[in-house]
Design an enzyme around this catalytic site. Structure first.
Site, mmCIF file in Angstrom:
data_model
loop_
_atom_site.group_PDB
_atom_site.id
_atom_site.type_symbol
_atom_site.label_atom_id
_atom_site.label_comp_id
_atom_site.label_asym_id
_atom_site.label_seq_id
_atom_site.Cartn_x
_atom_site.Cartn_y
_atom_site.Cartn_z
ATOM 1 N N HIS A 55 -9.024 49.114 29.635
ATOM 2 C CA HIS A 55 -9.912 50.257 29.851
ATOM 3 C C HIS A 55 -9.927 51.229 28.663
ATOM 4 C CE1 HIS A 55 -9.769 48.779 33.960
ATOM 5 N NE2 HIS A 55 -8.466 48.926 33.965
ATOM 6 N N SER A 78 -13.000 47.047 26.411
ATOM 7 C CA SER A 78 -12.598 47.519 27.731
ATOM 8 C C SER A 78 -12.478 46.314 28.647
ATOM 9 C CB SER A 78 -13.658 48.479 28.279
ATOM 10 O OG SER A 78 -13.048 49.502 29.007
ATOM 11 N N SER A 83 -15.405 51.161 32.917
ATOM 12 C CA SER A 83 -14.225 52.012 32.728
ATOM 13 C C SER A 83 -14.155 52.713 31.363
ATOM 14 C CB SER A 83 -12.953 51.187 32.937
ATOM 15 O OG SER A 83 -12.851 50.177 31.956
ATOM 16 N N ASP A 141 -5.225 43.467 30.064
ATOM 17 C CA ASP A 141 -5.152 44.154 31.355
ATOM 18 C C ASP A 141 -6.033 43.385 32.337
ATOM 19 O OD1 ASP A 141 -5.371 45.774 33.584
ATOM 20 O OD2 ASP A 141 -5.668 47.632 32.463
ATOM 21 N N GLU A 203 -0.762 44.075 31.359
ATOM 22 C CA GLU A 203 -0.640 45.392 31.975
ATOM 23 C C GLU A 203 -0.544 45.381 33.497
ATOM 24 O OE1 GLU A 203 -0.464 48.346 30.527
ATOM 25 O OE2 GLU A 203 -1.176 49.798 31.994
ATOM 26 N N ASN A 228 3.673 44.989 33.721
ATOM 27 C CA ASN A 228 3.472 45.587 35.040
ATOM 28 C C ASN A 228 4.783 45.772 35.788
ATOM 29 O OD1 ASN A 228 1.604 46.367 37.338
ATOM 30 N ND2 ASN A 228 2.778 44.719 38.293
ATOM 31 N N LYS A 233 6.556 51.111 34.870
ATOM 32 C CA LYS A 233 5.113 50.874 34.952
ATOM 33 C C LYS A 233 4.681 50.871 36.420
ATOM 34 C CE LYS A 233 0.920 49.068 34.782
ATOM 35 N NZ LYS A 233 0.157 48.789 36.005
ATOM 36 N N ASP A 237 2.760 54.154 37.375
ATOM 37 C CA ASP A 237 1.309 54.061 37.152
ATOM 38 C C ASP A 237 0.603 53.629 38.442
ATOM 39 O OD1 ASP A 237 -0.991 52.296 36.743
ATOM 40 O OD2 ASP A 237 -0.595 52.234 34.605
ATOM 41 N N ASN A 238 1.020 52.489 39.008
ATOM 42 C CA ASN A 238 0.331 51.970 40.187
ATOM 43 C C ASN A 238 0.410 52.968 41.341
ATOM 44 O OD1 ASN A 238 0.897 49.952 38.326
ATOM 45 N ND2 ASN A 238 0.930 48.322 39.844
ATOM 46 N N CYS A 242 -2.383 56.229 40.928
ATOM 47 C CA CYS A 242 -3.434 56.121 41.958
ATOM 48 C C CYS A 242 -3.427 57.339 42.875
ATOM 49 C CB CYS A 242 -3.270 54.832 42.763
ATOM 50 S SG CYS A 242 -3.661 53.363 41.773
ATOM 51 N N HIS A 348 -7.841 45.397 40.999
ATOM 52 C CA HIS A 348 -8.370 45.089 39.667
ATOM 53 C C HIS A 348 -9.777 44.491 39.667
ATOM 54 C CE1 HIS A 348 -7.984 44.641 35.353
ATOM 55 N NE2 HIS A 348 -8.608 43.493 35.487
ATOM 56 N N HIS A 401 -6.159 56.960 35.414
ATOM 57 C CA HIS A 401 -4.908 57.714 35.536
ATOM 58 C C HIS A 401 -4.783 58.735 34.409
ATOM 59 C CE1 HIS A 401 -4.128 54.788 38.448
ATOM 60 N NE2 HIS A 401 -3.165 54.104 37.894
ATOM 61 N N SER A 409 3.435 53.634 31.004
ATOM 62 C CA SER A 409 2.921 52.255 30.933
ATOM 63 C C SER A 409 2.781 51.804 29.488
ATOM 64 C CB SER A 409 1.547 52.176 31.595
ATOM 65 O OG SER A 409 1.591 52.732 32.877
ATOM 66 N N GLN A 413 4.099 48.880 26.941
ATOM 67 C CA GLN A 413 3.188 47.969 26.238
ATOM 68 C C GLN A 413 3.559 47.870 24.757
ATOM 69 O OE1 GLN A 413 0.978 45.815 26.653
ATOM 70 N NE2 GLN A 413 -0.078 46.141 28.592
HETATM 71 P P1 NAI Z 1 1.079 44.702 45.250
HETATM 72 O O1 NAI Z 1 1.271 43.244 45.285
HETATM 73 O O2 NAI Z 1 2.245 45.622 45.118
HETATM 74 O O3 NAI Z 1 0.262 45.199 46.537
HETATM 75 C C1 NAI Z 1 -0.799 44.536 47.126
HETATM 76 C C2 NAI Z 1 -0.561 44.560 48.640
HETATM 77 O O4 NAI Z 1 -1.713 44.051 49.315
HETATM 78 C C3 NAI Z 1 0.619 43.679 49.059
HETATM 79 O O5 NAI Z 1 1.565 44.444 49.770
HETATM 80 C C4 NAI Z 1 -0.021 42.595 49.913
HETATM 81 O O6 NAI Z 1 0.822 42.172 50.980
HETATM 82 C C5 NAI Z 1 -1.265 43.296 50.432
HETATM 83 N N1 NAI Z 1 -2.334 42.376 50.853
HETATM 84 C C6 NAI Z 1 -2.685 41.173 50.334
HETATM 85 N N2 NAI Z 1 -3.693 40.628 51.039
HETATM 86 C C7 NAI Z 1 -3.991 41.504 52.014
HETATM 87 C C8 NAI Z 1 -4.953 41.507 53.068
HETATM 88 N N3 NAI Z 1 -5.777 40.468 53.267
HETATM 89 N N4 NAI Z 1 -5.004 42.593 53.885
HETATM 90 C C9 NAI Z 1 -4.146 43.635 53.739
HETATM 91 N N5 NAI Z 1 -3.222 43.687 52.761
HETATM 92 C C10 NAI Z 1 -3.139 42.631 51.912
HETATM 93 O O7 NAI Z 1 0.053 44.974 44.053
HETATM 94 P P2 NAI Z 1 -0.258 46.410 43.361
HETATM 95 O O8 NAI Z 1 0.611 46.589 42.191
HETATM 96 O O9 NAI Z 1 -0.303 47.432 44.419
HETATM 97 O O10 NAI Z 1 -1.722 46.128 42.791
HETATM 98 C C11 NAI Z 1 -2.836 45.927 43.630
HETATM 99 C C12 NAI Z 1 -4.092 45.738 42.781
HETATM 100 O O11 NAI Z 1 -4.386 46.934 42.071
HETATM 101 C C13 NAI Z 1 -3.988 44.665 41.710
HETATM 102 O O12 NAI Z 1 -5.246 44.038 41.580
HETATM 103 C C14 NAI Z 1 -3.663 45.443 40.474
HETATM 104 O O13 NAI Z 1 -3.989 44.729 39.309
HETATM 105 C C15 NAI Z 1 -4.508 46.669 40.670
HETATM 106 N N6 NAI Z 1 -4.127 47.904 39.973
HETATM 107 C C16 NAI Z 1 -5.117 48.839 39.825
HETATM 108 C C17 NAI Z 1 -4.873 50.040 39.217
HETATM 109 C C18 NAI Z 1 -5.956 51.026 39.041
HETATM 110 O O14 NAI Z 1 -5.776 52.002 38.327
HETATM 111 N N7 NAI Z 1 -7.100 50.870 39.643
HETATM 112 C C19 NAI Z 1 -3.523 50.377 38.709
HETATM 113 C C20 NAI Z 1 -2.542 49.346 38.955
HETATM 114 C C21 NAI Z 1 -2.845 48.167 39.565
#
Ligand code: NAI
Length: 480
Positions: A55, A78, A83, A141, A203, A228, A233, A237-238, A242, A348, A401, A409, A413
């Site tokens: 991003h 990006s 983003s 990322d 990332e 990650n 991180k 960050d997550n 958020c 993501h 963020h 984070s 990196q």
């Molecule tokens: P995580 O693995 O810690 O959490 C995901 C959760 O979703 C897990 O607890 C899992 O059991 C649950 N899950 C899976 N399928 C499901 C379903 N059908 N119904 C309900 N719950 C379900 O992963 P994390 O780190 O929380 O990341 C989640 C996503 O966010 C990833 O795609 C990651 O790349 C992205 N992300 C986005 C950010 C942003 O700024 N927008 C920042 C960091 C990560």
């Protein structure tokens, strides 16, 4: 540009605004600034040609300029069509010493609101290095660039790119078409490119999943560091990122009062935990959906109602997916929602929400309220608001963020890039995490700025709990 710098951004005229914001961000990014001081003379990244796909925000600008300060050459794209912060992109191209007429910074190919073909064109541009077959480092990322290289190599080996099928998304079709053109024009481009690549630092959760898949099947072409899963991180960050940027996105998109509303967060991992807190902090009543009993129990113990989407679909005002999984909210679900329910994703990729299915609902109408906010009107007259076309709304509707958390984070990196670039012999074609001592270092670098004073462990105490006075203080299996 007179300097011969290649780039494509929205408007270089935004560079001054971008530079001012970068200057303010640097003060909030003590980890990166201290790496500049620590490694500025040694230039550990001299000779590195880093292709970065992340991003293109103000915070990323500080990362890019840190990599440059450590000796690297950089080309940047990006990792999402919505983003980019156009002023940040402009400032990075112009550089601290350049002007709009004579930009002297970094080659950036990114603007807010790219089409999918433009996005993949940009991703291709950052892999082109004059006088070389490609980059020798990747900073990714979500893994789009890493996967592009891997798929390129795979198709070059077999000599064919598979036909696009009905099941493929529009985006998969675009990528396959690009790879088909590449195979015709440069049949061994990616194969030659991969030879030079010393490694990738990744990332996010979703990109890390992709890397472990490649490693499992023995297809990973170069070593990878999973940034990650550094504690500093994903547990920051997550989660805290958020917590800040989720409501920022919803507020900028809709300005609807969150207090008193019912919000459903799908997924209670790191992103879900921060997102739930974000909405609860505004006084929303938050409901969690989970498939993992451990995370579901955590949610319950944190005081949230845990339910299935089906059971609450007609009761909630706000729905946010955070799962990194596909098909979480389907068109049939959206049809049952309250009038003007808000639907967004902070995971993501955009496949958490069934946008293709929504567009196929017979008689549905889409009203564009403003960029990245669309009202979808069902034939019965009720409507829902979908943010950023189902793409991550904190970056699409807001600015992602804030600097301080991204400093954590991006310090990881930068250290991952130094590791992979300077110690190529020490890493196999596997996925690694940074040593805990470095994780603790990242945290250390951010304490002063918050006025936090660490207690020093005494030698006898260190012996009593079996650790070194200088750390690491926890075993690798500790969960924080
Ligand atoms: P995580 O693995 O810690 O959490 C995901 C959760 O979703 C897990 O607890 C899992 O059991 C649950 N899950 C899976 N399928 C499901 C379903 N059908 N119904 C309900 N719950 C379900 O992963 P994390 O780190 O929380 O990341 C989640 C996503 O966010 C990833 O795609 C990651 O790349 C992205 N992300 C986005 C950010 C942003 O700024 N927008 C920042 C960091 C990560």
């Amino acid at each position: 540009a007179p300097s011969g710098l290649q780039y494509k951004v929205a408007d270089l005229g935004l560079a001054e605004y971008g530079r001012n914001e970068i200057r303010l961000a640097e003060h909030e990014m003590p980890g990166l600034v201290s790496l500049r001081k620590e490694f500025g003379d040694a230039q550990p990244l001299a000779g590195a040609r880093i292709t970065g796909s992340l991003h293109m925000t103000v915070q990323t600008a500080v990362l890019i300029e840190t990599l440059v300060a450590l000796g690297a050459q950089v080309r940047w794209v990006s990792c999402n069509i919505f983003s980019t912060q156009d002023h940040a992109a402009a400032a990075v191209v112009v550089g601290p010493d350049g002007t709009v007429e004579d930009p002297k910074g970094v080659s950036v190919f990114a603007w807010k609101g790219e089409s999918l073909p433009e996005y993949w064109w940009c991703s291709d541009q950052v892999l082109r290095w004059e006088g070389h077959d490609g980059p020798n480092m990747i900073l990714d990322d979500g893994g789009d660039v890493t996967l592009l290289v891997h798929n390129g190599v795979k198709f070059e080996k077999s000599g064919v790119v598979p036909e696009t099928t009905e099941q493929d998304s529009e985006e998969e079709g675009v990528v396959l078409e690009a790879l088909r053109a590449s195979l015709r024009a440069e049949p061994d481009r990616f194969t030659k490119m991969a030879v030079d690549i010393k490694g990738v630092s990744e990332e996010t959760t979703t990109g890390v999943h992709r890397l472990y898949e490649l490693a499992k099947t023995g297809e990973l072409l170069f070593p990878a560091i999973n940034v990650n899963d550094a504690v500093t991180k994903s547990k920051f960050d997550n989660k805290y990122g958020c917590r800040h940027s989720l409501i920022d996105g919803i507020n900028r998109a809709t300005d609807v009062l969150i207090g008193g509303k019912v919000a459903v967060i799908c997924g209670y991992g790191d992103v879900g935990k921060g997102s739930a807190e974000s909405l609860r902090g505004q006084g929303a009543r938050v409901i969690i959906t989970e498939i993992d009993p451990i995370c579901a129990l955590q949610a319950a113990m944190d005081g949230y109602q845990v339910a299935t989407l089906d059971d609450v679909i007609d009761q909630a005002d706000i729905f946010v997916t955070t799962t990194g999984n596909k098909d979480i909210i389907m068109a049939a679900d959206m049809a049952k929602m309250k009038h003007q329910a808000i639907v967004g994703n902070i995971g993501h990729f955009d496949n958490e929400i069934d946008m293709a299915g929504l567009a196929r609902v017979s008689g549905i109408k889409k009203v564009d309220i403003k960029p990245q906010v669309a009202e979808w009107v069902f034939p019965d007259g009720h409507s829902i608001l979908v943010l950023s076309e189902g793409r991550l709304l904190n970056l699409g509707n807001a600015t992602g963020h804030p600097s301080f958390v991204m400093s954590n984070s991006f310090t990881n990196q930068t250290m991952a890039q130094i590791e992979l670039f300077t110690k190529p012999g020490e890493y196999d074609k596997q996925v690694y995490v940074l040593p805990k001592l470095l994780d603790e270092k990242v945290a250390r670098l951010h304490l002063d700025a918050l006025g936090a004073k660490l207690t020093e462990l005494r030698k006898d105490q260190a012996e009593y709990i079996g650790v070194d006075v200088a750390g690491p203080y926890k075993p690798d299996h500790y969960r924080y």
